[in-house]
Design an enzyme around this catalytic site. Sequence first.
Site, PDB file in Angstrom:
ATOM      1  CE1 TYR A   1      -4.367  -1.286   0.592  1.00  0.00           C
ATOM      2  CE2 TYR A   1      -3.150  -2.938   1.823  1.00  0.00           C
ATOM      3  CZ  TYR A   1      -4.308  -2.516   1.200  1.00  0.00           C
ATOM      4  OH  TYR A   1      -5.399  -3.334   1.192  1.00  0.00           O
TER       5      TYR A   1
ATOM      6  CE1 TYR B   1      -2.556  -6.739   3.691  1.00  0.00           C
ATOM      7  CE2 TYR B   1      -3.250  -6.258   1.448  1.00  0.00           C
ATOM      8  CZ  TYR B   1      -3.479  -6.220   2.809  1.00  0.00           C
ATOM      9  OH  TYR B   1      -4.636  -5.653   3.288  1.00  0.00           O
TER      10      TYR B   1
ATOM     11  NE  ARG C   1      -7.193 -10.019   4.247  1.00  0.00           N
ATOM     12  CZ  ARG C   1      -8.122  -9.139   3.884  1.00  0.00           C
ATOM     13  NH1 ARG C   1      -7.929  -7.858   3.991  1.00  0.00           N
ATOM     14  NH2 ARG C   1      -9.294  -9.546   3.433  1.00  0.00           N
TER      15      ARG C   1
ATOM     16  CG  HIS D   1      -8.155  -7.244  -0.172  1.00  0.00           C
ATOM     17  ND1 HIS D   1      -6.964  -7.841   0.178  1.00  0.00           N
ATOM     18  CD2 HIS D   1      -8.191  -6.074   0.510  1.00  0.00           C
ATOM     19  CE1 HIS D   1      -6.315  -7.068   1.036  1.00  0.00           C
ATOM     20  NE2 HIS D   1      -7.033  -5.976   1.247  1.00  0.00           N
TER      21      HIS D   1
ATOM     22  CG  HIS E   1      -9.851  -2.132   1.434  1.00  0.00           C
ATOM     23  ND1 HIS E   1     -10.167  -2.627   2.670  1.00  0.00           N
ATOM     24  CD2 HIS E   1      -8.586  -2.548   1.185  1.00  0.00           C
ATOM     25  CE1 HIS E   1      -9.135  -3.309   3.162  1.00  0.00           C
ATOM     26  NE2 HIS E   1      -8.150  -3.278   2.282  1.00  0.00           N
TER      27      HIS E   1
HETATM   28 FE   LIG Z   1      -6.276  -4.441   2.518  1.00  0.00          FE
END
Ligand SMILES: [Fe+3]
Lengths: 240, 183
Positions: A106, A145, A155, A158, A160
Amino acid sequence: MTAPDFYRRDRSAHPPAYAPGYKSSVLRAPFRPLHSLEQTSLERSGPALGHAPVGPLDHDLIRNAAVDGDALGERIYLFGQVLDENAKPVPNALIEVWQANAAGRYAHVKDGYLAPLDPNFSGCGRCVSDAEGRYLFRTIKPGPYPWPNNGSDWRPAHIHLSIFGEAFTQRLVTQLYFEGDPLIPLCPIVNTIPDATVIDRLVARLDMRNQEPFDCLAYRFDIVLRGQRQTHFETRPEGA
Amino acid sequence: MREKLFETPSQTAGPYVHIGTAPQSIGRPALSGQPGPVIESDTGAAITLEGVVHDGAGAPVRDAMLEIWQADGDGRVGPHGLFARAVADFGSGLYRFQTVKPGPHAKGHAPHIALLIFARGINIHLHTRVYFPEDADRIAADPDFARLSPEARDTLIAKRTEGETYRFDIHLQGPNETVFFDI
Ligand SMILES: [Fe+3]
């Protein structure tokens, strides 16, 4: 004139607040049951955020933070329709998205994952649904990640999403996953939802017909918001 | 029999909610028209609403994102309703809104602000309400309080700290747990 109430939220079709497999929920879940209240004109209306203009590149995460080229990764369209529980399209819904880059990192000061940042990608986008409730993003498929939960959990890929419909009762924040990802059933956040048929409502489907040939794959994800109780009986059209 | 679709299930906003909802808080430009923590309205008395979200161990929830929706100072909702969004400070956990004191939007109901809380570990957003201490008489007569204990009521009433500043701390869990609604 008073608009009719929205259906009560079916809490069994959402994750419970306390889901100990997801460690962060343990200290952040209320112990007491929710207190049920009648809706008023406040909850039946909402901020008209989806009526304000959005920038021409806001929906295009491949370009909207580009410095010297397109964002790296598997190019995709993410599209679908925003509906309410009565299957009525929701126009002017504001959809805000955020996601990791193709390497699973991110662009956020708090993300310390060792995978590299992409200088041409911020992972921030938004769009507004059209008169038929349809929406479209162009982005790259985010990478999976690792995160600390039970040691290193992973995870699934995905995105959000944050959605505003017409009413404050319809407010929804969620995440979508990608069809066929083997990490989906292993994810403690996915598994805050105990029912596999409910989890399946969060899976975007590969849609080859809507690809951009030699450019972009396409995934379809429809979004359903709470609907208003119908004040009179409606019959379904023949063949519907 | 009417066929009803299922609402899309909620998932946690996670710790990186700022990227999509409050980019200015992580040093990126806000998108045009994206809501922030300040409401401009000349319909009522300007107030500051601030506080900290606490977890069950009393620690501040530093990754929280909060949204408010309220009537304007004249008690009007719908297109006149006021909306804002704030994020907790990464250090102290403090959130802060600047808004106006809402007027009463429904007969018999004390003026209040609807407040939503999103964060890592919150699987579906929490919905509470902020009431004002100077409205004690109206609160006492408000049917929405009828089934709440005095302790539970107190969790919904902001404290006036100084001037036009109101403090509203939220306790996600434990003996001082804030009342959360299903509306
Ligand atoms: Fe996330």
